[in-house]
Scaffold this motif. Structure first.
Motif, mmCIF file in Angstrom:
data_model
loop_
_atom_site.group_PDB
_atom_site.id
_atom_site.type_symbol
_atom_site.label_atom_id
_atom_site.label_comp_id
_atom_site.label_asym_id
_atom_site.label_seq_id
_atom_site.Cartn_x
_atom_site.Cartn_y
_atom_site.Cartn_z
ATOM 1 N N ALA A 155 0.918 -1.216 -0.017
ATOM 2 C CA ALA A 155 0.096 -0.081 0.052
ATOM 3 C C ALA A 155 0.780 1.397 -0.090
ATOM 4 N N THR B 278 -3.003 0.586 -3.902
ATOM 5 C CA THR B 278 -2.583 -0.778 -3.810
ATOM 6 C C THR B 278 -1.912 -1.416 -4.793
ATOM 7 N N LYS C 104 -7.477 0.936 -6.017
ATOM 8 C CA LYS C 104 -7.575 1.917 -4.703
ATOM 9 C C LYS C 104 -7.440 1.066 -3.636
ATOM 10 N N GLN C 105 -7.806 -0.219 -3.472
ATOM 11 C CA GLN C 105 -7.863 -0.899 -2.190
ATOM 12 C C GLN C 105 -7.341 -2.294 -2.568
ATOM 13 N N ARG D 7 -8.982 -5.250 -1.778
ATOM 14 C CA ARG D 7 -9.884 -6.262 -1.340
ATOM 15 C C ARG D 7 -10.117 -7.523 -2.495
ATOM 16 N N ASP E 17 -10.461 -6.252 -5.956
ATOM 17 C CA ASP E 17 -8.965 -5.845 -6.492
ATOM 18 C C ASP E 17 -7.897 -7.082 -6.842
#
Length: 187
Positions: A22, A52, A70-71, A73, A76
């Motif tokens: 990150a 990320t 963006k994340q 999860r 992603d």
């Protein structure tokens, strides 16, 4: 896992290791300055958006495939697996991952299978077995630590430029894949 990797290479497939890191809007503080004897004051706003970077490194060549999200999860992770699947789609791949929870859902395993990717997991809590940890450490030290950029997008672009600016051989060296530390991972 060693047997799986050897079998994949023998059959003409590829072995990849994958991990994510990150990048935060506010950088990791590795050093600060203040008057001798006075504590340093660090202001924190409460917001700290991130990006990320998912990276997959081919252990025999040093080729790096990255996906920015963006994340970190499940959706992603799915995007990262699908992106890796587009690299030489007819060639089977063994993907070695850590045991992070977003790597385990059925949707991720199904997407990997559809892309011709077999997934193998490292033992729980064993970051020393993940070669990309050393690459991420160098990235954050060189690009992110103690540096503020005008935007998170600028930081992300610089991080990707740093990763892409390395030769494949330099990536293998930075990840330690040429050392005895990773003799267990056949290349």
């Amino acid at each position: 896992m060693i047997t799986q990797a050897q079998a994949m290479l023998t059959s003409g497939g590829e072995v990849w290791v994958a991990d994510e890191t990150a990048l935060r809007e506010f950088p990791p503080l590795r050093a600060s300055w203040s008057l001798r004897g006075a504590p340093a004051t660090v202001l924190i706003s409460g917001r700290n958006p991130r990006r990320t970077i998912f990276g997959a490194l081919r252990v025999s060549t040093g080729e790096l495939v990255h996906t920015v999200r963006k994340q970190g999860r499940t959706d992603d992770v799915l995007a990262a697996v699908e992106h890796l699947g587009t690299v030489r789609p007819g060639v089977p791949k063994l993907l070695i991952w850590d045991n992070a929870p977003p790597h385990h859902p059925h949707r991720v395993r199904d997407a990997a299978t559809a892309a011709g990717i077999t997934v193998a997991f490292l033992p729980f809590r064993s970051p020393e077995l993940m070669p990309l940890e050393d690459l991420w450490r160098g990235l954050k030290q060189t690009v992110a630590a103690n540096r503020c950029y005008p935007s998170l997008e600028e930081l992300t672009l610089r991080a990707l430029a740093w990763l892409d600016g390395m030769s494949d051989a330099e990536r293998l060296h930075r990840c330690g894949l040429e050392t005895s530390k990773f003799d267990w991972l056949p290349t």
